[in-house]
Design a protein around this motif. Structure first.
Motif, mmCIF file in Angstrom:
data_model
loop_
_atom_site.group_PDB
_atom_site.id
_atom_site.type_symbol
_atom_site.label_atom_id
_atom_site.label_comp_id
_atom_site.label_asym_id
_atom_site.label_seq_id
_atom_site.Cartn_x
_atom_site.Cartn_y
_atom_site.Cartn_z
ATOM 1 N N LEU A 22 0.739 -1.208 -0.140
ATOM 2 C CA LEU A 22 -0.132 0.147 0.297
ATOM 3 C C LEU A 22 0.895 1.264 -0.001
ATOM 4 O O LEU A 22 0.535 2.113 -0.684
ATOM 5 N N ALA A 23 1.906 1.208 0.717
ATOM 6 C CA ALA A 23 2.675 2.350 0.663
ATOM 7 C C ALA A 23 3.393 2.610 -0.514
ATOM 8 O O ALA A 23 3.595 3.745 -0.894
ATOM 9 N N TYR A 27 -0.546 4.669 -0.247
ATOM 10 C CA TYR A 27 -1.508 4.668 0.581
ATOM 11 C C TYR A 27 -1.396 4.194 2.061
ATOM 12 O O TYR A 27 -0.292 3.541 2.012
ATOM 13 N N THR A 28 -2.181 4.613 2.921
ATOM 14 C CA THR A 28 -2.136 3.863 4.311
ATOM 15 C C THR A 28 -3.507 3.759 4.493
ATOM 16 O O THR A 28 -4.333 4.063 3.849
ATOM 17 N N PHE A 29 -3.527 2.901 5.564
ATOM 18 C CA PHE A 29 -5.038 2.572 6.054
ATOM 19 C C PHE A 29 -5.932 3.814 6.607
ATOM 20 O O PHE A 29 -6.856 3.845 6.225
ATOM 21 N N GLN A 60 -7.596 -3.843 -5.132
ATOM 22 C CA GLN A 60 -7.293 -2.922 -6.143
ATOM 23 C C GLN A 60 -6.594 -1.984 -5.950
ATOM 24 O O GLN A 60 -5.852 -1.748 -7.172
ATOM 25 N N ILE A 61 -6.167 -1.356 -4.919
ATOM 26 C CA ILE A 61 -5.191 -0.352 -4.669
ATOM 27 C C ILE A 61 -3.738 -1.024 -5.082
ATOM 28 O O ILE A 61 -2.849 -0.598 -5.792
ATOM 29 N N ILE A 62 -3.626 -2.096 -4.469
ATOM 30 C CA ILE A 62 -2.254 -3.022 -4.723
ATOM 31 C C ILE A 62 -2.134 -3.476 -6.281
ATOM 32 O O ILE A 62 -1.286 -3.553 -6.656
ATOM 33 N N GLY A 63 -3.428 -3.716 -6.624
ATOM 34 C CA GLY A 63 -3.330 -4.648 -8.323
ATOM 35 C C GLY A 63 -3.080 -5.881 -8.102
ATOM 36 O O GLY A 63 -2.579 -6.772 -9.074
#
Length: 85
Positions: A22-23, A27-29, A60-63
């Motif tokens: 995520l980073a 992104y973070t939680f 979805q964010i990570i892919g």
């Protein structure tokens, strides 16, 4: 007992690996919570328990598909497992 012929199921990602992925995407939680209307620390729960909607958001964010991140939570049909009551 001969374990040489056992088929090992895929291991779930370590929580630190999920956070790192995520980073890498920025992104973070906490950011996920803000963008999706959750309390700031609630998305962290996906690391420890089943939460299909949040699993989809994170994946979805990570892919990466959620069944690859958390294979133990999914059946072979790529559907979230249901709880037995």
């Amino acid at each position: 007992m001969n374990t040489a012929h056992k088929i090992k199921s895929p291991e779930p990602w370590h929580p630190a690996d999920i956070k790192a992925a995520l980073a890498k995407k920025g992104y973070t939680f906490a950011r996920i919570a803000r963008e999706h209307g959750y309390v700031s620390n609630s998305p962290n729960c996906v690391l420890w328990r089943k939460w299909a909607p949040m699993e989809r958001i994170v994946s979805q964010i990570i892919g990466v598909p959620p069944e690859e991140i958390w294979p133990h939570r999914y059946e072979t049909a790529k559907r979230p497992r249901t709880r037995k009551r």
